[in-house]
Design a protein around this motif. Structure first.
Motif, PDB file in Angstrom:
ATOM      1  N   PRO A   9      25.705  12.873  67.688  1.00 46.26           N
ATOM      2  CA  PRO A   9      25.253  14.242  67.366  1.00 46.26           C
ATOM      3  C   PRO A   9      26.256  15.326  67.710  1.00 46.26           C
ATOM      4  N   ASP A  10      27.009  15.174  68.787  1.00 43.03           N
ATOM      5  CA  ASP A  10      27.939  16.223  69.203  1.00 43.03           C
ATOM      6  C   ASP A  10      29.089  16.402  68.223  1.00 43.03           C
ATOM      7  N   ASN A  11      29.298  15.428  67.330  1.00 40.25           N
ATOM      8  CA  ASN A  11      30.410  15.506  66.391  1.00 40.25           C
ATOM      9  C   ASN A  11      30.040  16.169  65.063  1.00 40.25           C
ATOM     10  N   GLY A  12      28.779  16.585  64.916  1.00 36.60           N
ATOM     11  CA  GLY A  12      28.355  17.215  63.670  1.00 36.60           C
ATOM     12  C   GLY A  12      28.925  18.614  63.522  1.00 36.60           C
ATOM     13  N   LYS A  13      29.186  19.035  62.279  1.00 35.09           N
ATOM     14  CA  LYS A  13      29.747  20.358  62.006  1.00 35.09           C
ATOM     15  C   LYS A  13      29.147  20.908  60.717  1.00 35.09           C
ATOM     16  N   THR A  14      29.019  22.239  60.645  1.00 33.50           N
ATOM     17  CA  THR A  14      28.613  22.923  59.425  1.00 33.50           C
ATOM     18  C   THR A  14      29.552  24.104  59.209  1.00 33.50           C
ATOM     19  N   VAL A  15      30.132  24.185  58.033  1.00 33.46           N
ATOM     20  CA  VAL A  15      31.066  25.261  57.696  1.00 33.46           C
ATOM     21  C   VAL A  15      30.603  25.913  56.400  1.00 33.46           C
ATOM     22  N   GLU A  16      30.361  27.219  56.438  1.00 32.32           N
ATOM     23  CA  GLU A  16      29.942  27.972  55.258  1.00 32.32           C
ATOM     24  C   GLU A  16      30.959  29.073  54.970  1.00 32.32           C
ATOM     25  N   GLN A  17      31.202  29.310  53.675  1.00 32.08           N
ATOM     26  CA  GLN A  17      32.133  30.357  53.271  1.00 32.08           C
ATOM     27  C   GLN A  17      31.578  31.100  52.055  1.00 32.08           C
ATOM     28  N   SER A  18      31.896  32.386  51.980  1.00 30.52           N
ATOM     29  CA  SER A  18      31.524  33.204  50.831  1.00 30.52           C
ATOM     30  C   SER A  18      32.615  34.252  50.639  1.00 30.52           C
ATOM     31  N   TYR A  19      33.198  34.314  49.435  1.00 31.73           N
ATOM     32  CA  TYR A  19      34.254  35.290  49.207  1.00 31.73           C
ATOM     33  C   TYR A  19      34.313  35.678  47.727  1.00 31.73           C
ATOM     34  N   LEU A  20      34.643  36.951  47.503  1.00 28.97           N
ATOM     35  CA  LEU A  20      34.802  37.505  46.162  1.00 28.97           C
ATOM     36  C   LEU A  20      36.258  37.893  45.974  1.00 28.97           C
ATOM     37  N   ASP A  21      36.858  37.465  44.854  1.00 28.62           N
ATOM     38  CA  ASP A  21      38.281  37.722  44.603  1.00 28.62           C
ATOM     39  C   ASP A  21      38.486  38.296  43.209  1.00 28.62           C
ATOM     40  N   ALA A  22      39.512  39.152  43.111  1.00 26.95           N
ATOM     41  CA  ALA A  22      39.959  39.675  41.818  1.00 26.95           C
ATOM     42  C   ALA A  22      41.339  39.119  41.520  1.00 26.95           C
ATOM     43  N   PHE A  23      41.552  38.696  40.272  1.00 24.49           N
ATOM     44  CA  PHE A  23      42.821  38.099  39.873  1.00 24.49           C
ATOM     45  C   PHE A  23      43.356  38.829  38.646  1.00 24.49           C
ATOM     46  N   PRO A  24      44.183  39.864  38.870  1.00 22.65           N
ATOM     47  CA  PRO A  24      44.768  40.583  37.736  1.00 22.65           C
ATOM     48  C   PRO A  24      45.923  39.791  37.123  1.00 22.65           C
ATOM     49  N   SER A  25      46.169  40.015  35.864  1.00 25.43           N
ATOM     50  CA  SER A  25      47.311  39.417  35.173  1.00 25.43           C
ATOM     51  C   SER A  25      47.730  40.348  34.053  1.00 25.43           C
ATOM     52  N   GLY A  26      48.976  40.229  33.651  1.00 28.93           N
ATOM     53  CA  GLY A  26      49.448  41.075  32.572  1.00 28.93           C
ATOM     54  C   GLY A  26      50.850  40.709  32.157  1.00 28.93           C
ATOM     55  N   GLY A  27      51.258  41.251  31.044  1.00 24.57           N
ATOM     56  CA  GLY A  27      52.595  40.960  30.561  1.00 24.57           C
ATOM     57  C   GLY A  27      52.996  41.870  29.432  1.00 24.57           C
ATOM     58  N   ILE A  28      54.291  41.976  29.227  1.00 17.43           N
ATOM     59  CA  ILE A  28      54.851  42.741  28.124  1.00 17.43           C
ATOM     60  C   ILE A  28      55.999  41.934  27.538  1.00 17.43           C
ATOM     61  N   SER A  29      56.026  41.828  26.221  1.00 19.64           N
ATOM     62  CA  SER A  29      57.127  41.146  25.542  1.00 19.64           C
ATOM     63  C   SER A  29      57.773  42.112  24.564  1.00 19.64           C
ATOM     64  N   PHE A  30      59.081  41.961  24.404  1.00 23.26           N
ATOM     65  CA  PHE A  30      59.859  42.913  23.618  1.00 23.26           C
ATOM     66  C   PHE A  30      60.890  42.159  22.801  1.00 23.26           C
ATOM     67  N   GLN A  31      60.806  42.287  21.466  1.00 22.97           N
ATOM     68  CA  GLN A  31      61.770  41.680  20.564  1.00 22.97           C
ATOM     69  C   GLN A  31      62.899  42.683  20.350  1.00 22.97           C
ATOM     70  N   LEU A  32      64.010  42.497  21.103  1.00 20.24           N
ATOM     71  CA  LEU A  32      65.115  43.453  21.028  1.00 20.24           C
ATOM     72  C   LEU A  32      65.757  43.448  19.654  1.00 20.24           C
ATOM     73  N   ASN A  33      66.022  42.254  19.141  1.00 19.04           N
ATOM     74  CA  ASN A  33      66.573  42.087  17.804  1.00 19.04           C
ATOM     75  C   ASN A  33      66.226  40.687  17.327  1.00 19.04           C
ATOM     76  N   GLU A  34      66.811  40.262  16.208  1.00 18.46           N
ATOM     77  CA  GLU A  34      66.445  38.957  15.668  1.00 18.46           C
ATOM     78  C   GLU A  34      66.879  37.804  16.556  1.00 18.46           C
ATOM     79  N   LYS A  35      67.759  38.042  17.536  1.00 17.73           N
ATOM     80  CA  LYS A  35      68.253  36.973  18.388  1.00 17.73           C
ATOM     81  C   LYS A  35      67.684  36.999  19.802  1.00 17.73           C
ATOM     82  N   ASN A  36      67.309  38.181  20.297  1.00 20.72           N
ATOM     83  CA  ASN A  36      66.946  38.306  21.710  1.00 20.72           C
ATOM     84  C   ASN A  36      65.522  38.815  21.883  1.00 20.72           C
ATOM     85  N   ALA A  37      64.767  38.100  22.736  1.00 23.66           N
ATOM     86  CA  ALA A  37      63.406  38.504  23.077  1.00 23.66           C
ATOM     87  C   ALA A  37      63.245  38.432  24.595  1.00 23.66           C
ATOM     88  N   PHE A  38      62.512  39.411  25.145  1.00 26.69           N
ATOM     89  CA  PHE A  38      62.283  39.479  26.586  1.00 26.69           C
ATOM     90  C   PHE A  38      60.782  39.541  26.854  1.00 26.69           C
TER      91      PHE A  38
END
Length: 810
Positions: A523-552
């Motif tokens: 009995p002494d070895n028993g354990k209970t672990v509870e967790q509760s958490y709220l997270d925000a995960f932003p993401s984003g990007g921008i792409s740019f076609q400089l010319n017919e050969k180069n894109a960023f």
């Protein structure tokens, strides 16, 4: 990291402000395949008339649309191409000053060449570099012959498989593995076993996505590896059968069959695979503590029988609606036998005090299955709704017998016997509901969706002392661990293109509720672990076609890695008499912020520069225990910084000689302080390169030579690894008007695929090395049945994703 995010937003806003000052003179349109499905990444080239000079080039987006802007008024035509499809040329059209011309919808048809009664389509390149991912087309690789899924990943650009069969991408751990758009139901050892049960004959391609958007699960610090399985796209009934065998000291055989029946609005498909074999590996560990030096040599022979079945049906109702059902299951039966010789000394170069001869005999059964019901609505005008309902189950049963005999090193007399046995059962149920919705909005595309996931796990572990052939339960090491987790997620994203600039922004919210309960006979070895958490995960990007050969492009994302279910389990698994492994119920999730700058030249040469900051990094650690033993566990080791430069370049030296090169330079720094002299402050700059040469020879022979090299680096929290490299070669012959294919290859020709390294933590120093039967002769034969006239089929991305990937069995 806040400064990086601020800089990222400033770049987006300032760039948009500058570009908005220019008039929009251009052309736009949309491209679909013969089934009216949008075609992403088709090449669009604009030519002026009457001289037919190329003016600008671009590609289609995920929804099949394209836009070329900042043009001069005049007369033009457009060339649209995609590998495996006929090139489409528009008729002449006129673009007026400060006006945008919209072309009629463009449809591409597959390239089909009649040869008697069969049809042959064009071949895709081995490597495709796209703006958002890199694709390794396995079907085209000779040196993929006879490989299993884990061995194939070793050859994929930017991917590293370490000596513990864990995956890394661009120098970072925490890789999410998807199968046909959904994360695997397994992780850790069982993910490795499942990947080894997949054969190259089942795999179409491997997609590497380093910066997933908000629509994807937030799980996966390093990104996503999506394995696309072969699903025939032909009309009527057709299929493929293949058989392969590879041989080293032990052999491996696999048989695979897949079929597809498509008629009118019904498509029925399936794949069945059987694989069996054996493999032997070895390892050497030297462990030094203040009062003991241990030299251990271990050999291990594992055998297996794998069975997998994947089958489903899609039903199209009307013009816009599709219903589908999918079953995906596998079972592995296997066992292992290891022999361990351990020399024990009071200190290095001292007199040997004991000789330990140990063994470990294991039997294990793993099985899992997924049931998926799905619905899709697509009005062909940009409004799409996907709904997935999933139920997944995983069951593992394992037993182990471990006799250990201690001998006097001088007389050879048996001094002591310690024998143990154990049994462990794991049962995991996962239920998910997921919806994804997108539609045109404010000149761009708006996407939103939600996901509900419930995970219930039950783990029973019984440990026995074997005394006089009688098994006696040890109550101090016998436990039951139950874990439940509920995740509620929702996301919103928006993307839009302004001429040569494309922007996407999104955020994903995830609420996690979890509870772990350890029930012990003490009995002494028993354990209970509870967790509760709220997270925000932003993401984003921008792409740019400089010319017919180069894109960023510049991309940013925040991601999470939750602990594996079994890493939370505080059981003590005995690996051998002096080594055991235990879980950590107090593990916290790790979070990473990632930013990546990409440049593509001529849609071929791709360069990326990235930085990742990870907090509460979870990593395996080796530490000392009582009686000279050591234990393996997983800890949050504080912070990790990773800087990475990666370059990919597919090119042709001649018409018959094609080359692909992928190289990366990664700098990693791990830092933590556990107190009592147990600190981590290690850094390494690692270089890796993969190169593949393909030669087209007369009489439909193709030769392929490939190799990879990885310089010294860091594994886990503080294990410094040495260099590794390997070279493979093979040849392919097409037979019977390309209906059959014969492949022969040799992997690791110089047998250099050996791992080694050192660990220094507190009062423990470890030197280790090992290897396996990596040099193998491989032979495979495949034969196509039925028609090859291509007709598009639907890819399924189900909702059983983030949760199912975290299953791990020891």
């Amino acid at each position: 990291m806040k400064n990086l995010l601020l800089l990222f937003l400033v770049i987006i806003l300032s760039t948009l402000s500058l570009r908005a000052q220019h008039a929009e003179t251009g052309v736009s349109g949309s491209v679909t395949d013969e089934n009216k499905e949008p075609m992403a990444f088709a090449t669009v080239t604009l030519f002026s008339l009457p001289d037919s000079v190329m003016v600008k080039a671009g590609y289609t987006l995920d929804n099949g649309t394209f836009a070329l802007s900042h043009l001069r008024a005049g007369n033009y035509y457009v060339n649209v191409s995609f590998t495996g499809y006929e090139t489409f040329l528009t008729s002449e059209f006129t673009i007026a000053e400060q006006a945008s011309t919209t072309l009629p919808a463009i449809t591409l048809n597959p390239v089909v060449t009649e040869l008697g009664e069969i049809v042959v389509a064009t071949t895709r390149p081995i490597i495709e570099v796209k703006p958002d991912k890199t694709i390794f087309n396995v079907e085209g690789s000779i040196n993929a012959t006879g490989d299993n899924g884990l061995e194939l990943l070793q050859k994929a650009p930017g991917v590293i498989v370490d000596h513990n069969e864990r995956l890394m991408l661009l120098g970072k751990s925490g890789v999410s593995v998807y199968i046909d758009g959904r994360q695997s139901i397994l992780r850790g050892d069982d993910l490795a076993n499942f990947l080894k049960s997949l054969q190259s004959s089942q795999i179409e391609s491997i997609e590497i996505i380093t910066q997933p958007g908000s629509r994807y699960e937030a799980e996966g610090n390093a990104g996503i590896i999506n394995i696309r399985l072969i699903k025939d796209k032909s009309q009527g009934t057709n299929g493929n059968v293949s058989i392969g065998h590879d041989q080293a000291e032990h052999g491996r055989t696999n048989v695979n069959a897949n079929f597809n029946t498509r008629k009118d609005n019904v498509n029925f498909y399936g794949n069945f695979n059987i694989a069996s074999g054996a493999n032997e590996n070895f390892s050497v560990f030297e462990r030094t503590t203040p009062d003991q030096y241990v030299y251990q040599y271990k050999t291990e022979l594992n055998d297996w029988n794998n069975y997998s079945l994947r089958t489903g049906v899609d039903l199209t109702s009307g013009k816009y609606t599709t219903f589908g059902i999918l079953f995906d299951g596998y079972r592995t039966d296997g066992g292992g036998e290891s022999s361990i010789t351990t020399d024990i000394y009071p200190y290095e170069d001292g007199p040997q005090t004991s000789l330990l001869l140990g063994s470990n005999y294991t039997d294990k059964m793993d099985q899992s299955y997924l049931l998926n019901g799905n619905y899709k609505y697509d009005n062909r005008k940009g409004t799409i709704l996907n709904v997935d309902l999933d139920y997944g189950s995983f069951l593992s049963e394992a037993t182990s017998d471990q006799p250990n005999n201690y001998y006097d090193p001088v007389t050879g007399e048996l001094v002591d016997v310690k024998a143990y046995a154990s049994s462990s059962d794991t049962d995991i149920d996962i239920k998910t509901l997921k919806t994804d919705f997108e539609k045109p909005f404010a000149g761009g595309k708006l996407g939103t969706g939600f996901k509900l996931a419930s995970v219930v796990t039950n783990n029973d572990y019984i440990f026995y002392d074997a005394i006089d052939d009688t098994l006696i339960v040890d109550p101090n090491r016998t436990n039951n661990f139950d874990y439940t987790e509920n995740v509620y997620a929702a996301y919103l994203n928006y993307s839009r293109q302004w001429g040569d600039i494309s922007v996407h922004l999104g955020v994903r919210m995830e609420q996690t509720e979890s509870k772990g309960v350890l029930t012990s006979q003490t009995p002494d070895n028993g354990k209970t672990v509870e967790q509760s958490y709220l997270d925000a995960f932003p993401s984003g990007g921008i792409s740019f076609q400089l010319n017919e050969k180069n894109a960023f492009s510049l991309n940013f994302s925040r991601r999470i890695d939750r602990p594996n279910y079994q890493d939370l389990n505080p059981f003590e698994y005995i690996l051998d008499e002096l080594t055991y492994k235990k879980g950590n119920p107090f593990l916290q999730p790790q979070y990473s912020n990632n930013i990546q700058l990409n440049h593509t030249y001529k849609s071929m040469l791709s360069t990326s520069l990235s930085y990742s900051k990870t907090t509460d990094l979870m990593a395996p650690l080796t530490d000392t225990a009582s009686n000279g033993a050591v234990f393996l566990t997983t800890e949050n080791i504080a912070d990790q910084d990773v800087y990475a430069l990666n370059v990919s370049y597919p090119f042709a030296i001649s018409k018959a000689w094609n080359v692909f090169v992928n190289s990366g330079l990664t700098h990693t720094h791990n830092m933590s302080d556990f107190g009592e002299g147990k600190t981590i402050d290690v850094s390494a700059t690692t270089f890796n390169i993969y190169m593949q040469n393909t030669y087209s020879l007369p009489k439909q022979f193709t030769l392929e030579v490939s190799g990879w090299y990885r310089s010294p680096g860091i594994w886990g929290g503080n294990f410094a690894t040495d260099e590794m490299w390997a070279v493979d070669a093979g040849i392919k012959k097409s037979l019977w008007n390309q209906r059959a294919t014969l492949k022969v290859s040799v992997s690791d020709i110089f047998q250099t695929q050996r791992w080694s390294g050192t660990n220094d933590f507190g009062e423990l120093q470890v030197n280790a090395n090992g290897g396996w039967e990596s040099r193998r002769l491989k032979l495979s034969f495949s034969y196509k049945l039925g028609s090859n006239e291509i007709k598009g089929s639907r890819r399924r991305s189900t909702g059983l994703e983030d949760e199912s990937s975290r299953i791990q069995q020891n």
